[in-house]
Design an enzyme around this catalytic site. Structure first.
Site, PDB file in Angstrom:
ATOM      1  N   TYR A   1       0.915  -1.267   0.064  1.00  0.00           N
ATOM      2  CA  TYR A   1       0.053  -0.020  -0.188  1.00  0.00           C
ATOM      3  C   TYR A   1       0.958   1.224  -0.012  1.00  0.00           C
ATOM      4  CZ  TYR A   1      -2.595   3.981   2.236  1.00  0.00           C
ATOM      5  OH  TYR A   1      -3.240   5.046   2.430  1.00  0.00           O
TER       6      TYR A   1
HETATM    7  P1  NAD Z   1     -12.137   5.397   1.985  1.00  0.00           P
HETATM    8  O1  NAD Z   1     -11.985   4.061   1.625  1.00  0.00           O
HETATM    9  O2  NAD Z   1     -13.362   5.580   2.926  1.00  0.00           O
HETATM   10  O3  NAD Z   1     -12.375   6.458   0.788  1.00  0.00           O
HETATM   11  C1  NAD Z   1     -11.897   6.203  -0.466  1.00  0.00           C
HETATM   12  C2  NAD Z   1     -12.796   5.974  -1.418  1.00  0.00           C
HETATM   13  O4  NAD Z   1     -12.491   6.107  -2.828  1.00  0.00           O
HETATM   14  C3  NAD Z   1     -13.845   4.741  -1.256  1.00  0.00           C
HETATM   15  O5  NAD Z   1     -15.154   5.156  -1.189  1.00  0.00           O
HETATM   16  C4  NAD Z   1     -13.672   4.150  -2.853  1.00  0.00           C
HETATM   17  O6  NAD Z   1     -14.860   3.392  -3.140  1.00  0.00           O
HETATM   18  C5  NAD Z   1     -13.290   5.241  -3.578  1.00  0.00           C
HETATM   19  N1  NAD Z   1     -12.516   4.653  -4.680  1.00  0.00           N
HETATM   20  C6  NAD Z   1     -11.515   4.028  -4.849  1.00  0.00           C
HETATM   21  N2  NAD Z   1     -10.923   3.658  -5.979  1.00  0.00           N
HETATM   22  C7  NAD Z   1     -11.910   4.363  -6.787  1.00  0.00           C
HETATM   23  C8  NAD Z   1     -11.656   4.442  -8.246  1.00  0.00           C
HETATM   24  N3  NAD Z   1     -11.000   3.802  -9.097  1.00  0.00           N
HETATM   25  N4  NAD Z   1     -12.681   5.430  -8.845  1.00  0.00           N
HETATM   26  C9  NAD Z   1     -13.619   6.031  -7.755  1.00  0.00           C
HETATM   27  N5  NAD Z   1     -13.831   6.006  -6.729  1.00  0.00           N
HETATM   28  C10 NAD Z   1     -12.702   5.070  -5.975  1.00  0.00           C
HETATM   29  O7  NAD Z   1     -10.757   5.895   2.581  1.00  0.00           O
HETATM   30  P2  NAD Z   1     -10.366   7.141   3.570  1.00  0.00           P
HETATM   31  O8  NAD Z   1      -9.940   6.561   4.673  1.00  0.00           O
HETATM   32  O9  NAD Z   1     -11.385   8.080   3.481  1.00  0.00           O
HETATM   33  O10 NAD Z   1      -9.070   7.596   2.687  1.00  0.00           O
HETATM   34  C11 NAD Z   1      -9.307   8.785   1.613  1.00  0.00           C
HETATM   35  C12 NAD Z   1      -7.689   8.767   1.176  1.00  0.00           C
HETATM   36  O11 NAD Z   1      -6.863   8.977   2.168  1.00  0.00           O
HETATM   37  C13 NAD Z   1      -7.128   7.492   0.547  1.00  0.00           C
HETATM   38  O12 NAD Z   1      -6.454   8.256  -0.787  1.00  0.00           O
HETATM   39  C14 NAD Z   1      -6.274   7.013   1.437  1.00  0.00           C
HETATM   40  O13 NAD Z   1      -5.013   6.506   1.118  1.00  0.00           O
HETATM   41  C15 NAD Z   1      -5.713   8.098   2.204  1.00  0.00           C
HETATM   42  N6  NAD Z   1      -5.257   8.184   3.610  1.00  0.00           N
HETATM   43  C16 NAD Z   1      -6.016   7.846   4.599  1.00  0.00           C
HETATM   44  C17 NAD Z   1      -5.805   7.900   5.783  1.00  0.00           C
HETATM   45  C18 NAD Z   1      -6.485   7.537   6.894  1.00  0.00           C
HETATM   46  O14 NAD Z   1      -6.087   7.053   8.233  1.00  0.00           O
HETATM   47  N7  NAD Z   1      -7.898   7.029   6.590  1.00  0.00           N
HETATM   48  C19 NAD Z   1      -4.178   7.926   6.177  1.00  0.00           C
HETATM   49  C20 NAD Z   1      -3.367   8.296   5.270  1.00  0.00           C
HETATM   50  C21 NAD Z   1      -4.082   8.284   3.987  1.00  0.00           C
HETATM   51  C1  UGA Z   2      -4.020   4.113   8.624  1.00  0.00           C
HETATM   52  C2  UGA Z   2      -4.833   3.963   7.234  1.00  0.00           C
HETATM   53  O1  UGA Z   2      -5.711   2.774   7.361  1.00  0.00           O
HETATM   54  C3  UGA Z   2      -4.115   3.959   6.023  1.00  0.00           C
HETATM   55  O2  UGA Z   2      -5.082   4.108   5.056  1.00  0.00           O
HETATM   56  C4  UGA Z   2      -3.322   5.132   6.062  1.00  0.00           C
HETATM   57  O3  UGA Z   2      -2.579   5.382   5.173  1.00  0.00           O
HETATM   58  C5  UGA Z   2      -2.201   5.122   7.393  1.00  0.00           C
HETATM   59  O4  UGA Z   2      -3.003   5.263   8.260  1.00  0.00           O
HETATM   60  C6  UGA Z   2      -1.323   6.253   7.291  1.00  0.00           C
HETATM   61  O5  UGA Z   2      -1.210   7.085   8.481  1.00  0.00           O
HETATM   62  O6  UGA Z   2      -0.755   6.755   6.354  1.00  0.00           O
HETATM   63  P1  UGA Z   2      -2.881   2.270  10.502  1.00  0.00           P
HETATM   64  O7  UGA Z   2      -1.983   3.319  11.140  1.00  0.00           O
HETATM   65  O8  UGA Z   2      -2.431   0.665  10.156  1.00  0.00           O
HETATM   66  O9  UGA Z   2      -3.268   2.989   8.800  1.00  0.00           O
HETATM   67  O10 UGA Z   2      -4.413   2.420  11.072  1.00  0.00           O
HETATM   68  P2  UGA Z   2      -5.315   1.473  11.773  1.00  0.00           P
HETATM   69  O11 UGA Z   2      -5.833   0.492  10.870  1.00  0.00           O
HETATM   70  O12 UGA Z   2      -6.314   2.337  12.550  1.00  0.00           O
HETATM   71  O13 UGA Z   2      -4.147   0.601  12.871  1.00  0.00           O
HETATM   72  C7  UGA Z   2      -3.530   1.586  14.203  1.00  0.00           C
HETATM   73  C8  UGA Z   2      -2.995   0.294  15.072  1.00  0.00           C
HETATM   74  O14 UGA Z   2      -3.697  -0.381  15.457  1.00  0.00           O
HETATM   75  C9  UGA Z   2      -1.796  -0.369  14.096  1.00  0.00           C
HETATM   76  O15 UGA Z   2      -0.578  -0.493  14.820  1.00  0.00           O
HETATM   77  C10 UGA Z   2      -2.554  -1.726  13.884  1.00  0.00           C
HETATM   78  O16 UGA Z   2      -1.568  -2.728  13.908  1.00  0.00           O
HETATM   79  C11 UGA Z   2      -3.316  -1.702  15.230  1.00  0.00           C
HETATM   80  N1  UGA Z   2      -4.710  -2.556  14.967  1.00  0.00           N
HETATM   81  C12 UGA Z   2      -5.331  -2.411  13.758  1.00  0.00           C
HETATM   82  C13 UGA Z   2      -4.868  -3.644  15.899  1.00  0.00           C
HETATM   83  O17 UGA Z   2      -4.176  -3.688  17.010  1.00  0.00           O
HETATM   84  N2  UGA Z   2      -6.061  -4.236  15.714  1.00  0.00           N
HETATM   85  C14 UGA Z   2      -6.990  -4.092  14.681  1.00  0.00           C
HETATM   86  O18 UGA Z   2      -7.876  -4.923  14.449  1.00  0.00           O
HETATM   87  C15 UGA Z   2      -6.540  -3.378  13.949  1.00  0.00           C
END
Ligand code: NAD
Ligand code: UGA
Length: 313
Positions: A149
């Site tokens: 990823y």
């Molecule tokens: P999310 O999955 O809730 O939202 C992403 C949306 O994109 C989904 O609803 C999905 O259906 C849509 N999508 C995916 N591929 C597509 C395509 N080809 N065409 C049209 N739609 C499409 O995820 P999120 O947590 O809201 O994350 C949003 C963005 O932020 C992502 O790019 C993710 O990598 C980035 N990001 C999220 C986190 C986090 O902690 N949530 C952290 C770092 C980066």
């Molecule tokens: C999150 C988002 O899911 C990614 O999309 C994003 O890109 C990433 O942050 C980022 O900062 O860039 P992550 O930090 O793994 O990834 O977020 P969580 O899924 O909330 O996990 C947080 C911590 O909880 C991790 O250490 C994971 O191992 C732990 N975890 C997760 C558990 O202990 N149990 C679970 O069931 C899920």
């Protein structure tokens, strides 16, 4: 002024679109309802948006839709669409990551080249840094992702830079650090944890719980996205963190206090792709984007706990 939000039915995209509408923008939102989690969550995220006459929703795949047409009169593009899970990006799943994170971004940038868009803001990720003891993570520091990823998010970030360098397309990449709050994806930890806590079920805890994250509240991320859109520069990358690093166990204890419940933790080994610590240096975002995270972990977790109790099922 028209703004395009990709991934609008997702966790962060839906919050962003609501904020943009409240600031009087016209929003066109695209989402293909990727099956990374059940469609009913995404449909719910769109609830308030669909009632607003200044919002137009297109159920489309970025890999299929006519992007030139979509970008024709857009002033800003917020590119959030992606396949976002870290731990599920191995093996056969990687094709989804390549297509939705890399290919889709390249197509969007190609279309952007022909447009008069003022800024394309790309949602990158702290996962581009990988596992490092060189904390806080600095934008100019090493990028060595430890998950497929992370590799896909870094590749798309490089593409954003390339299209700025080669064609002058004004892109900015924002590295979000573990975002949380109402509507958090059901595959993310706080969502899983709070859902199990309210149902009095076991909570899977990976590693020893002492791993840390710079957890960032969703409204702060939205502020950072807006700051990047109006920022006059381009071709740059910024961290968006929450401003405090917490261990997973510390966050669990905070929620136990908020909820008055005790979590039943079941430990599993550290998962492939997970990093041990994240912490963002925020100086650049503060100075150039006026990004100053406002929401403490206690406040943000309390908001998410109240939200999750209103979820059905
Ligand atoms: P999310 O999955 O809730 O939202 C992403 C949306 O994109 C989904 O609803 C999905 O259906 C849509 N999508 C995916 N591929 C597509 C395509 N080809 N065409 C049209 N739609 C499409 O995820 P999120 O947590 O809201 O994350 C949003 C963005 O932020 C992502 O790019 C993710 O990598 C980035 N990001 C999220 C986190 C986090 O902690 N949530 C952290 C770092 C980066
Ligand atoms: C999150 C988002 O899911 C990614 O999309 C994003 O890109 C990433 O942050 C980022 O900062 O860039 P992550 O930090 O793994 O990834 O977020 P969580 O899924 O909330 O996990 C947080 C911590 O909880 C991790 O250490 C994971 O191992 C732990 N975890 C997760 C558990 O202990 N149990 C679970 O069931 C899920």
């Amino acid at each position: 002024m028209k703004v395009l939000v990709t991934g609008v039915a997702g966790f962060i995209g839906s919050h962003l679109a609501e904020k943009l509408l409240s600031e009087k923008y016209d929003v066109v939102g695209v989402d293909k309802f990727l099956d990374n989690y059940p469609r009913r969550f995404k449909q719910k995220n769109l609830g308030a948006l669909l009632k607003n006459p200044k919002f137009k929703f297109l159920e489309e795949d970025l890999l299929q839709v006519n992007l030139r047409e979509l970008l024709k009169d857009a002033s800003y593009v917020f590119h959030l669409a992606a396949q976002p899970g870290v731990r599920s990006s191995w093996g056969d799943e990687f094709i989804q990551y390549s297509q939705n994170n890399i290919m889709a971004t390249q197509l969007l940038l190609e279309a952007g080249k022909e447009s008069r868009v003022k800024k394309i803001v790309y949602a990158s990720s702290s996962s581009v840094y990988g596992d490092t003891n060189d904390l806080p993570m600095r934008e100019e520091g090493n990028t060595r992702p430890v998950s497929p990823y992370g590799v896909s998010k870094l590749a798309a970030e490089h593409l954003c830079y390339l299209y700025w360098k080669a064609y002058g397309l004004p892109t900015v990449s924002l590295r979000f650090f573990t975002v949380y709050g109402p509507r958090q994806r059901p595959d993310m930890f706080f969502h899983i944890f709070m859902d199990r806590l309210r149902k009095n079920e076991e909570v899977p805890l990976y590693d020893d719980g002492e791993q840390t994250r710079d957890f960032t509240y969703c409204a702060d991320i939205v502020d950072g996205l807006l700051g990047a859109a109006v920022y006059p520069g381009a071709g740059e990358v910024f961290n968006l963190g929450g401003g405090t690093e917490s261990s997973v166990l510390n966050a669990i204890h905070i929620v136990e206090k908020i909820s008055g419940r005790k979590a039943k933790l079941k430990t599993f080994e550290r998962q492939k792709g997970d990093v041990r610590h994240t912490r963002a240096r925020l100086d650049a975002a503060a100075e150039k984007l006026r990004y100053h995270p406002q929401v403490s972990l206690e406040e943000g977790l309390s908001q998410q706990w109240h939200w999750i109790q209103r979820l059905d099922g």
